[in-house]
Design a protein around this motif. Structure first.
Motif, PDB file in Angstrom:
ATOM      1  N   GLU A   1      -3.785  13.827  16.665  1.00 36.57           N
ATOM      2  CA  GLU A   1      -4.949  12.786  16.373  1.00 36.57           C
ATOM      3  C   GLU A   1      -6.296  13.477  16.237  1.00 36.57           C
ATOM      4  N   ILE A   2      -6.571  14.530  16.813  1.00 39.69           N
ATOM      5  CA  ILE A   2      -7.849  15.345  16.320  1.00 39.69           C
ATOM      6  C   ILE A   2      -7.934  15.939  15.169  1.00 39.69           C
ATOM      7  N   ASP A   3      -6.871  15.943  14.308  1.00 39.86           N
ATOM      8  CA  ASP A   3      -6.811  16.244  12.998  1.00 39.86           C
ATOM      9  C   ASP A   3      -7.726  15.326  12.224  1.00 39.86           C
ATOM     10  N   LEU A   4      -7.683  14.160  12.548  1.00 35.13           N
ATOM     11  CA  LEU A   4      -8.631  13.110  11.734  1.00 35.13           C
ATOM     12  C   LEU A   4      -9.988  13.263  12.020  1.00 35.13           C
ATOM     13  N   GLU A   5     -10.517  14.115  13.064  1.00 34.48           N
ATOM     14  CA  GLU A   5     -12.166  14.110  13.024  1.00 34.48           C
ATOM     15  C   GLU A   5     -12.639  14.728  11.698  1.00 34.48           C
ATOM     16  N   ASP A   6     -13.793  14.051  11.333  1.00 35.28           N
ATOM     17  CA  ASP A   6     -14.644  14.552  10.244  1.00 35.28           C
ATOM     18  C   ASP A   6     -13.929  14.675   8.780  1.00 35.28           C
ATOM     19  N   LYS A   7     -12.781  13.808   8.940  1.00 34.58           N
ATOM     20  CA  LYS A   7     -12.075  13.749   7.574  1.00 34.58           C
ATOM     21  C   LYS A   7     -12.544  12.391   6.840  1.00 34.58           C
ATOM     22  N   ASP A   8     -12.629  12.440   5.386  1.00 36.21           N
ATOM     23  CA  ASP A   8     -13.042  11.340   4.502  1.00 36.21           C
ATOM     24  C   ASP A   8     -11.525  10.508   4.161  1.00 36.21           C
ATOM     25  N   PHE A   9     -10.522  11.405   3.633  1.00 35.84           N
ATOM     26  CA  PHE A   9      -9.457  10.924   3.037  1.00 35.84           C
ATOM     27  C   PHE A   9      -8.351  11.621   3.777  1.00 35.84           C
ATOM     28  N   VAL A  10      -6.926  10.882   3.859  1.00 32.95           N
ATOM     29  CA  VAL A  10      -5.837  11.372   4.354  1.00 32.95           C
ATOM     30  C   VAL A  10      -4.796  11.270   3.430  1.00 32.95           C
ATOM     31  N   ILE A  11      -4.049  12.093   3.433  1.00 33.11           N
ATOM     32  CA  ILE A  11      -2.784  12.036   2.286  1.00 33.11           C
ATOM     33  C   ILE A  11      -1.576  12.650   2.925  1.00 33.11           C
ATOM     34  N   ILE A  12      -0.647  11.513   3.279  1.00 36.07           N
ATOM     35  CA  ILE A  12       0.625  11.634   4.055  1.00 36.07           C
ATOM     36  C   ILE A  12       1.618  11.958   3.351  1.00 36.07           C
ATOM     37  N   GLY A  13       2.499  13.099   3.686  1.00 42.79           N
ATOM     38  CA  GLY A  13       3.341  13.659   2.764  1.00 42.79           C
ATOM     39  C   GLY A  13       4.735  14.036   3.768  1.00 42.79           C
ATOM     40  N   THR A  14       4.808  13.512   5.119  1.00 41.01           N
ATOM     41  CA  THR A  14       6.049  14.030   5.620  1.00 41.01           C
ATOM     42  C   THR A  14       7.430  13.289   5.267  1.00 41.01           C
ATOM     43  N   ASP A  15       8.446  13.698   5.916  1.00 37.27           N
ATOM     44  CA  ASP A  15       9.646  13.272   5.674  1.00 37.27           C
ATOM     45  C   ASP A  15      10.271  12.145   6.918  1.00 37.27           C
ATOM     46  N   SER A  16       9.379  12.016   7.610  1.00 38.21           N
ATOM     47  CA  SER A  16       9.478  10.806   8.591  1.00 38.21           C
ATOM     48  C   SER A  16       8.475   9.631   8.654  1.00 38.21           C
ATOM     49  N   SER A  17       9.327   8.739   8.435  1.00 36.26           N
ATOM     50  CA  SER A  17       8.383   7.332   8.351  1.00 36.26           C
ATOM     51  C   SER A  17       7.642   6.998   9.522  1.00 36.26           C
ATOM     52  N   GLU A  18       8.360   7.402  10.532  1.00 37.06           N
ATOM     53  CA  GLU A  18       7.455   6.775  12.015  1.00 37.06           C
ATOM     54  C   GLU A  18       6.485   7.792  12.002  1.00 37.06           C
ATOM     55  N   VAL A  19       6.410   9.049  11.584  1.00 34.08           N
ATOM     56  CA  VAL A  19       5.020   9.941  11.708  1.00 34.08           C
ATOM     57  C   VAL A  19       4.100   9.310  10.534  1.00 34.08           C
ATOM     58  N   ASN A  20       4.530   9.065   9.462  1.00 36.12           N
ATOM     59  CA  ASN A  20       3.723   8.576   8.425  1.00 36.12           C
ATOM     60  C   ASN A  20       3.046   7.303   8.655  1.00 36.12           C
ATOM     61  N   LEU A  21       3.720   6.323   9.474  1.00 35.50           N
ATOM     62  CA  LEU A  21       3.240   5.120   9.979  1.00 35.50           C
ATOM     63  C   LEU A  21       2.067   5.344  10.993  1.00 35.50           C
ATOM     64  N   GLU A  22       2.405   6.208  11.797  1.00 33.61           N
ATOM     65  CA  GLU A  22       1.580   6.524  12.974  1.00 33.61           C
ATOM     66  C   GLU A  22       0.254   7.152  12.580  1.00 33.61           C
ATOM     67  N   VAL A  23       0.354   8.071  11.820  1.00 36.51           N
ATOM     68  CA  VAL A  23      -1.015   8.817  11.107  1.00 36.51           C
ATOM     69  C   VAL A  23      -1.665   7.729  10.194  1.00 36.51           C
ATOM     70  N   ARG A  24      -1.044   6.814   9.467  1.00 34.62           N
ATOM     71  CA  ARG A  24      -1.777   5.533   8.853  1.00 34.62           C
ATOM     72  C   ARG A  24      -2.501   4.827   9.774  1.00 34.62           C
ATOM     73  N   ASN A  25      -2.101   4.202  10.908  1.00 35.84           N
ATOM     74  CA  ASN A  25      -2.268   3.572  11.798  1.00 35.84           C
ATOM     75  C   ASN A  25      -3.572   4.196  12.333  1.00 35.84           C
ATOM     76  N   LEU A  26      -3.610   5.239  12.706  1.00 33.98           N
ATOM     77  CA  LEU A  26      -4.682   6.224  13.525  1.00 33.98           C
ATOM     78  C   LEU A  26      -5.783   6.233  12.637  1.00 33.98           C
ATOM     79  N   ALA A  27      -5.382   6.553  11.165  1.00 30.87           N
ATOM     80  CA  ALA A  27      -6.556   6.638  10.353  1.00 30.87           C
ATOM     81  C   ALA A  27      -7.339   5.511  10.079  1.00 30.87           C
ATOM     82  N   LYS A  28      -6.374   4.464   9.784  1.00 31.15           N
ATOM     83  CA  LYS A  28      -6.984   3.240   9.437  1.00 31.15           C
ATOM     84  C   LYS A  28      -7.970   2.655  10.867  1.00 31.15           C
ATOM     85  N   ALA A  29      -7.551   2.898  12.056  1.00 32.99           N
ATOM     86  CA  ALA A  29      -8.440   2.549  13.141  1.00 32.99           C
ATOM     87  C   ALA A  29      -9.948   3.277  13.073  1.00 32.99           C
ATOM     88  N   LYS A  30      -9.815   4.471  12.522  1.00 28.76           N
ATOM     89  CA  LYS A  30     -10.987   5.234  12.360  1.00 28.76           C
ATOM     90  C   LYS A  30     -11.774   5.030  10.991  1.00 28.76           C
TER      91      LYS A  30
END
Length: 205
Positions: A72-101
């Protein structure tokens, strides 16, 4: 379904992109961003960074990379996130954490998770055209990019410079300037391929 997308062009000099996933998708997204601005700031996080992407990372001081799982700390001071893993679960987790910020997200091949799309882009000098199919067919967007790249002359920059100089030297008000520019470029609509660009050159000598 209507296309409600609103195209914008970002000034990337101050933007910081996080790419989660360092496989072929991460490679493609990194190359796409660098093509628009070689100095763009990028952070890449992936459990395994493929060799070709490692080579690119080593060539750019503006790219930081971490070969480990997303945190989650990877999201600090970021303006945009591009998700490209092969795991739907990881993609959704990253998306939800990013949206919350409040961070805007693009998720490769998962339109439902996207706040924005990375369309196909035509670059010819200062001319830039972005093409989107509303997420329905990236292949068609690619073919349209190839078509416009072929038909737009490589020396379009000369025409842009001429029009920019004309606009700068025009003494009328905004509406008069707009009217004159519209008249000058009116011939563009009905000419095929290179004809209207040659017409523009003739108008200004």
């Amino acid at each position: 379904m209507s296309n409600t997308l609103f195209p914008v062009f970002l000034k990337t000099e101050t933007a910081h992109f996080l790419i989660v996933g360092a496989g072929n998708v991460g490679l493609e997204k990194t190359e796409t961003l660098l093509k628009q601005n070689p100095a763009i700031r990028i952070t890449i996080v992936g459990t395994i960074i493929i060799p070709k992407l490692k080579g690119i990372i080593g060539s750019y001081s503006n790219i930081d990379a971490f070969e480990r799982p997303f945190q989650e700390i990877d999201l600090e001071d970021k303006d945009f996130v591009i998700i490209g893993t092969d795991s739907s679960e990881v993609n959704l987790e990253v998306r939800n954490l990013a949206k919350a910020k409040g961070i805007k997200v693009n998720a490769a091949d998962q339109p439902a998770l996207c706040d924005f799309y990375l369309g196909s882009i035509v670059n010819k000098g200062s001319l830039k055209i972005a093409i989107s199919t509303n997420g329905k067919s990236p292949v068609l967007a690619k073919r349209m990019r190839e078509y416009f790249t072929e038909v737009i002359p490589d020396d379009i920059e000369k025409s842009l410079d001429v029009l920019n100089q004309f606009r700068a030297n025009h003494k009328g008000n905004f509406q008069q300037k707009l009217n004159d520019l519209n008249k000058i470029t009116e011939t563009f609509k009905n000419k095929k391929r290179l004809g209207y660009w040659n017409k523009l050159k003739c108008l200004f000598g």
